[in-house]
Design a protein around this motif. Structure first.
Motif, short mmCIF file in Angstrom:
data_model
loop_
_atom_site.label_atom_id
_atom_site.label_comp_id
_atom_site.label_asym_id
_atom_site.label_seq_id
_atom_site.Cartn_x
_atom_site.Cartn_y
_atom_site.Cartn_z
N UNK A 161 8.47 5.65 7.08
CA UNK A 161 7.34 6.21 7.82
C UNK A 161 6.25 6.56 6.82
N UNK A 162 5.01 6.25 7.17
CA UNK A 162 3.91 6.35 6.21
C UNK A 162 2.85 7.33 6.69
N UNK A 163 2.17 7.88 5.72
CA UNK A 163 0.95 8.65 5.98
C UNK A 163 -0.22 7.70 5.78
N UNK A 164 -0.74 7.17 6.90
CA UNK A 164 -1.76 6.13 6.82
C UNK A 164 -3.07 6.64 6.23
N UNK A 165 -3.23 7.96 6.10
CA UNK A 165 -4.45 8.48 5.51
C UNK A 165 -4.50 8.32 4.00
N UNK A 166 -3.35 8.02 3.39
CA UNK A 166 -3.30 7.79 1.93
C UNK A 166 -3.89 6.42 1.63
N UNK A 167 -4.89 6.31 0.76
CA UNK A 167 -5.50 5.01 0.47
C UNK A 167 -4.47 4.03 -0.10
N UNK A 168 -4.48 2.82 0.42
CA UNK A 168 -3.62 1.73 -0.06
C UNK A 168 -2.14 2.12 -0.06
N UNK A 169 -1.73 2.87 0.98
CA UNK A 169 -0.34 3.31 1.00
C UNK A 169 0.62 2.13 1.07
N UNK A 170 0.26 1.08 1.79
CA UNK A 170 1.16 -0.08 1.90
C UNK A 170 1.27 -0.83 0.56
N UNK A 171 0.18 -0.85 -0.18
CA UNK A 171 0.24 -1.49 -1.51
C UNK A 171 1.11 -0.67 -2.46
N UNK A 172 1.07 0.64 -2.33
CA UNK A 172 1.91 1.49 -3.17
C UNK A 172 3.39 1.26 -2.86
N UNK A 173 3.71 1.08 -1.56
CA UNK A 173 5.09 0.78 -1.17
C UNK A 173 5.52 -0.57 -1.74
N UNK A 174 4.65 -1.56 -1.66
CA UNK A 174 5.00 -2.88 -2.19
C UNK A 174 5.21 -2.82 -3.71
N UNK A 175 4.43 -2.02 -4.40
CA UNK A 175 4.63 -1.87 -5.84
C UNK A 175 5.98 -1.22 -6.14
N UNK A 176 6.36 -0.22 -5.34
CA UNK A 176 7.67 0.42 -5.53
C UNK A 176 8.79 -0.57 -5.25
#
Length: 777
Positions: free
Chosen positions: A611-626
């Motif tokens: 589950x994500x906090x969509x207000x965080x900039x580029x949150x999906x990219x951060x997940x992909x990096x992890x």
């Protein structure tokens, strides 16, 4: 009439066109530019099949048969390759990990040498992105040194993001994301399926709708400067030419403009071809070398355009009487007849009627009837619009000075006004029909995702060999991740090889298992059995205390003594079924981590739901990096509410690209048409200004002369478009509904193009409104 006389008269007209001084050259250039724009778009259309075929060939050349490895043993000619695709801000990145097993391993197309471990070769577009400030997050994910670039032969288009990275330790047949394959050659078989009849119907309609306005514009372009040309032809009557000869000479002038237009069109196409690599429309681009028109289609265009110029000119002059002392067109023209104009759309409906209700279950639609019926309906607009304009403006009288000037001009030359807007009306009608058809069949090619987006917005598939705890630790520390659920999954059966009863095993802590089942109570070390799932008929047979079950028998025969055995203990708790975040209903056995041995846990194919906090900039990219730090084969998936058929999406994308090109043609051609109309009225405008008419009044009259035919043309386009859309929906067996927002948006776009063209024509109009325009040398 001999062919020799025809050729002599046509050649005489062509000479008049190129040797008639500045006035003649201006008309030729106006005609040539209008024709050239249409020819360029026609050449682009004829080149699209070759471009798409080239893309398909390059895609096939770099492919390989995934999930069915044809090479089992390692050799000097084999290569291990794994998929490591990713996404960066909605842009797909094609990634492959490669590990050559010998000196003669096959090189991927476009790659000269294998990258070393830790290096990668990238496409030029990916290289630019990685070097740009926008690519900072992607650089963290693709933590390899760039050692080279992929040549064009290994890419589907110049903007593709792709890489090959050197790797080691790849294992063939790993049941994980990015399954590893052992291959000895690149190139996959073409396994394309037959196209759905409805999709084939969409393709046919798209091509007709996009090409029809082009033909209308070319037909209008060859009639530029018609009034001045006809007055010049009156002089030929004074020196002995008869009416038929003057018409042939006029056709020769149009032929000259069309031939120059062919040359300009080829030039426009070659310029656009060179710029193709720089342009990306709707995420699609092509290499310049791919845009090679089929020679037969090029020859057809080269013959059809000049022939159309001659035929259109002869047809236009049928109602014009050219006499030695003038042209009898300045008098009020006779009223147009309606009956034969209605035959065209009625004929089109008659051709489409036999296919109503056919749907996709009764074979392909008759392509000849489809093309013919749609063509007749759209051509009917060009036949009906002059009658509509004439009938309406004949009843418009009272108003201001600007209104009176505009109405009188339209009453005298309603045909010219209709020609100006024919193309836009045809384009809008076709667009409305296509929007209705796409909206009607959209649900057939769009599936609602099973994913529960209220419980998770992304998932990460963890490769086999990576512990669930390691993956959770990496992902839980990612900025923007508010909650995660980690579940592992494997198979178990009652036999070491080819078990007669199989079930599934799910592992997770108590909180995670509650996301996949309804548990009575839970503590680490508990085991649960879910037996109420509809598809699961074997768990009840396996849930017997003391039964020996083999974990993950799907890996094939296992050497005796090396299999992973689990003995069903006493006290297995019953649990109720519940869909997990991905929408799957899990049955079988549920294990907490303390109830499963280490070897058994290593066979799990784990998925982490986030589950994500969509207000965080580029949150999906951060997940992909992890996820990339977990392992190169970890796959991060972004969830969506719906998924759409790739073929359906491709057709819609092609329509969008084609519509953009047609809109550019419409705008450019309308501007040329408007400038030609103003040039025709130069002396009239200058005379009115010399007599004291205000420039504002003249400007408003010109705007009214454009606005009235446009309003009538768009109204007619809506009627024809809605009729055609309704018939097409009935043909596909789809319930008829009108998306009024799309209909009005298509109409608004057409009106917006005309408004923009009108605004661009105001500066030349102001320059023409000068008294010195009456000067004659």
């Amino acid at each position: 009439m001999s062919a020799r006389q025809w050729s002599r008269d046509l050649a005489m007209g062509a000479r008049f066109a190129v040797t008639g001084g500045r006035e003649a050259w201006v008309r030729v250039l106006l005609t040539a530019v209008g024709v050239g724009l249409g020819v360029a778009l026609l050449l682009l259309t004829t080149a699209l099949p070759s471009a798409l075929d080239a893309r398909h060939q390059r895609e096939s050349a770099r492919g390989y048969l995934m999930y069915s490895s044809t090479v089992e043993k390692k050799s000097d000619r084999t290569l291990l390759i794994a998929t490591s695709d990713t996404t960066f801000r909605d842009e797909d990145v094609r990634g492959r990990l490669v590990e050559p097993e010998g000196s003669r391993a096959p090189l991927p197309p476009g790659v000269s040498t294998f990258p070393a471990v830790g290096d990668m070769v990238v496409s030029p577009a990916l290289d630019r992105l990685l070097k740009s400030p926008e690519g900072r997050l992607l650089r963290e994910r693709l933590d390899h040194r760039v050692s080279g670039t992929i040549a064009d032969s290994g890419l589907v288009d110049p903007h593709e993001l792709a890489y090959y990275a050197g790797s080691h330790g790849l294992t063939v047949g790993a049941l994980s994301t990015g399954r590893v394959e052992r291959i000895d050659t690149f190139g996959s078989e073409d396994r394309s399926e037959a196209m759905d009849p409805v999709l084939l119907l969409l393709v046919l309609i798209v091509f007709v709708v996009l090409l029809m306005p082009v033909g209308v514009f070319i037909a209008a372009a060859v009639r530029f400067g018609g009034e001045r040309r006809d007055r010049r032809l009156a002089a030929l009557r004074l020196v002995g030419a008869d009416g038929r000869m003057t018409r042939r000479i006029a056709a020769g002038e149009a032929l000259a403009g069309a031939l120059v237009g062919l040359v300009l069109g080829a030039g426009f196409f070659l310029i656009g071809r060179q710029l193709a690599a720089l342009i990306m429309l709707f995420r699609i681009s092509v290499f310049p070398g791919d845009l090679n028109p089929t020679p037969a289609l090029v020859a057809l265009v080269a013959l059809a355009v000049p022939a159309a110029a001659v035929v259109v000119t002869l047809l236009a002059l049928r109602g014009v009487v050219i006499e030695p002392l003038g042209v009898v067109r300045t008098a009020r023209p006779s009223r147009r007849r309606l009956w034969w104009r209605l035959l065209l759309p009625l004929g089109g409906l008659a051709m489409l009627y036999p296919m109503i209700g056919q749907g996709r279950s009764n074979g392909d639609f008759n392509e000849y009837l489809v093309i013919g019926g749609v063509l007749l309906l759209l051509v009917g607009i060009t036949a009906l619009l002059p009658w509509v304009v004439e009938a309406v403006v004949a009843r418009l009288n009272s108003g201001g000075v600007a209104w009176q000037l505009a109405i009188r001009r339209l009453q005298l030359s309603s045909g010219s006004a209709a020609r100006l807007v024919n193309g836009i009306a045809v384009a809008v009608a076709g667009a409305i029909a296509l929007q209705m058809l796409f909206a009607g069949v959209d649900n057939d090619y769009t599936k609602v995702s099973k994913n529960d987006l209220t419980r998770a917005q992304m998932s990460v598939d963890v490769p086999v060999g990576v512990s669930l705890g390691q993956a959770v630790g990496q992902l839980s520390g990612t900025k923007g991740v508010t909650h995660l659920t980690a579940l592992g999954r494997t198979d178990l059966g009652d036999g070491r090889d080819e078990p007669s009863n199989e079930s599934t095993a799910t592992v997770g802590d108590c909180a995670a298992l509650r996301e996949a089942a309804e548990l009575p109570s839970c503590k680490d070390g508990d085991v649960f059995a879910v037996e109420g799932v509809e598809w699961d008929t074997t768990t009840a047979k396996l849930d017997r205390p003391g039964a020996r079950l083999y974990i993950d028998p799907s890996q094939g025969p296992t050497a005796k003594g090396k299999e992973i055995v689990w003995t069903v203990p006493k006290g297995v708790k019953p649990a109720g079924s519940r869909k997990d975040p991905s929408g799957d209903e899990r049955g079988g056995f549920l294990f907490t981590p303390g109830a499963l041995s280490g070897p058994a846990a290593s066979t799990m194919r784990a998925t982490v739901y986030l589950q994500l906090d969509e207000s965080v900039p580029d949150v999906r990219e951060l997940v992909r990096n992890s996820a990339a730090r977990i392992g190169p084969l970890a796959d991060a998936n972004s969830w969506t509410a719906t998924t759409q058929s790739q073929k359906f999406t491709s057709i819609r994308t092609g329509l969008s690209i084609g519509a953009a090109c047609v809109l550019l043609l419409i705008g450019a051609s309308l501007l040329v048409s408007q400038l030609e109309q103003l040039r025709e009225r130069k002396k009239l405008l200058s005379a009115l200004v010399a007599f004291g008419t205000r420039r504002r009044t003249l400007s408003m009259s010109v705007l009214w002369q454009t606005a009235i035919p446009i309003a009538l043309g768009l109204g007619l386009a809506m009627v024809v478009g809605l009729t055609l859309g309704t018939v097409l929906l009935k043909m596909t067996g789809t319930s008829v509904s009108v998306d009024w927002a799309s209909v009005l948006s298509m109409t608004g776009i057409g009106a917006g193009v005309v408004l923009l063209v009108t605004l661009l024509s105001l500066p030349p109009l102001i320059r023409l409104m000068r008294p010195d325009g009456l000067r004659t040398e």
